[in-house]
Write an enzyme that holds these catalytic residues in place. Sequence first.
Site, PDB file in Angstrom:
ATOM      1  N   TRP A  89       0.768  -1.297   0.016  1.00  0.00           N
ATOM      2  CA  TRP A  89      -0.028  -0.075  -0.061  1.00  0.00           C
ATOM      3  C   TRP A  89       0.961   1.224  -0.127  1.00  0.00           C
ATOM      4  CZ3 TRP A  89      -4.410  -0.592  -2.041  1.00  0.00           C
ATOM      5  CH2 TRP A  89      -5.052  -1.955  -1.962  1.00  0.00           C
ATOM      6  N   ASP A 158      -1.446   7.176   6.099  1.00  0.00           N
ATOM      7  CA  ASP A 158      -2.644   6.042   5.769  1.00  0.00           C
ATOM      8  C   ASP A 158      -2.906   5.244   6.777  1.00  0.00           C
ATOM      9  OD1 ASP A 158      -4.120   4.337   4.757  1.00  0.00           O
ATOM     10  OD2 ASP A 158      -2.815   3.742   3.078  1.00  0.00           O
ATOM     11  N   LYS A 182     -12.922  -1.064   6.831  1.00  0.00           N
ATOM     12  CA  LYS A 182     -12.423  -2.142   7.722  1.00  0.00           C
ATOM     13  C   LYS A 182     -12.700  -2.103   9.119  1.00  0.00           C
ATOM     14  CE  LYS A 182      -8.335  -3.147   4.693  1.00  0.00           C
ATOM     15  NZ  LYS A 182      -9.132  -2.572   3.589  1.00  0.00           N
TER      16      LYS A 182
HETATM   17  N1  PMP Z   1      -4.308   1.884   2.217  1.00  0.00           N
HETATM   18  C1  PMP Z   1      -4.129   0.407   2.956  1.00  0.00           C
HETATM   19  C2  PMP Z   1      -3.141   0.438   4.325  1.00  0.00           C
HETATM   20  C3  PMP Z   1      -5.146  -0.486   2.677  1.00  0.00           C
HETATM   21  O1  PMP Z   1      -5.083  -1.386   3.335  1.00  0.00           O
HETATM   22  C4  PMP Z   1      -6.020  -0.401   1.685  1.00  0.00           C
HETATM   23  C5  PMP Z   1      -7.192  -1.251   1.145  1.00  0.00           C
HETATM   24  N2  PMP Z   1      -7.025  -2.677   1.533  1.00  0.00           N
HETATM   25  C6  PMP Z   1      -5.795   0.986   0.802  1.00  0.00           C
HETATM   26  C7  PMP Z   1      -4.999   1.774   1.176  1.00  0.00           C
HETATM   27  C8  PMP Z   1      -6.781   1.070  -0.229  1.00  0.00           C
HETATM   28  O2  PMP Z   1      -8.102   1.524   0.184  1.00  0.00           O
HETATM   29  P1  PMP Z   1      -9.318   1.903  -0.780  1.00  0.00           P
HETATM   30  O3  PMP Z   1      -9.904   0.228  -1.257  1.00  0.00           O
HETATM   31  O4  PMP Z   1     -10.403   2.269   0.287  1.00  0.00           O
HETATM   32  O5  PMP Z   1      -8.962   2.554  -2.129  1.00  0.00           O
END
Ligand code: PMP
Length: 358
Positions: A89, A158, A182
């Site tokens: 991520w 994030d 989540k």
């Molecule tokens: N950052 C992290 C740490 C994540 O776990 C995720 C999704 N698993 C995301 C970003 C992406 O999130 P989204 O699907 O809301 O764009």
Amino acid sequence: MLPESVLKKAASEMLDYNNTGQSVMEINHRSEIYQEINSRGEEKLRNLMRIPNDYKVLFSQGGATLQFAMVPLNLKNKSIAAYVDTGIWSGKAIEEAEKFLKVDVIASSKNDGYTYIPNIPEINSDYDYLHITLNNTAVGTAYRDNIPTSKEVPLVCDASSCIMSEEMDVSKFKLIYAGAQKNIGPAGVTVTIIHEDLIRKDVAENIPVMLSYDTYASHESIYNTPPSYSIYMMGLVLDWIDEIGGLKAIEAMNIKKAKLLYDFIDNSDFYASAIAKDSRSITNVVFSVAEKDKGKAEIANQKFVDEAKKIGMVNLGGHRLVGGIRVSIYNAMPIEGVVALVEFMKKFELENKVANSW
Ligand code: PMP
């Protein structure tokens, strides 16, 4: 997971919200009724996270992935930002930011398969901001007591997979963003907590209106039609968090759940976690059957996931780019779920250790 009591409450209000004769999905977003849902959600979030008054709370769409672009677009000034690379991520955040400014990756744990949170060097004030991924959902690491203090450089994080999973000192950061899906609600709404100093009108004039933090901040997140049902659901989840004792109680529960799993894994020679002990996530526990032969380990992990599924334990496969087994124990997963999983792990070990010499 979402708490069952929240789903039941939503079901009971599905056809008629608060004697309005309408479902929340049908309510005009400019009406007083919706404005109250919106501001109550914000108020709850502020109280539970103890968000200082000089921060704005914004609700947007596009997920954390859109924040990967909104952060550089809105914070760009010197056109250089520092990022810490701790896995999939943060890698995606870096790739997106590189479209808008120069990225300096000042620390990375890539060489060791992202199994730990690297030390972060002191940085000078040349950067527009420093970005970290607080909890690394796919690899199972998290910052614990090592959140960097970047005196002059705004710290951005994030928090998608750890927001409200434990107490958090918001003032350590200038910007926190997280998809709700989540820990605090269903998909569809993204929360950004941003210090007022970072909201710039001059930037707003040069980027799409829906990508500017100023748009959300100056319209209480209702500039255009908001994801109203997701925000309503988030409000119900926040009520639930409050009812069970707030973040202090949630944190105690989450630490207990994670400890149960990690202790079991550490005391077993059948399962192993590759994650450094001081970098372990309390929301995503990533491990594998302890088999040195990679091919055999993959077969064993897959068998584990398949057999667990047969008894109703789903979503235990590791992230598609990481493999292994991943147990996501977000807020709504009760301790009973973890206890049942550990029982299954014991049984699986007994049945497979000798038979398959794993
Ligand atoms: N950052 C992290 C740490 C994540 O776990 C995720 C999704 N698993 C995301 C970003 C992406 O999130 P989204 O699907 O809301 O764009």
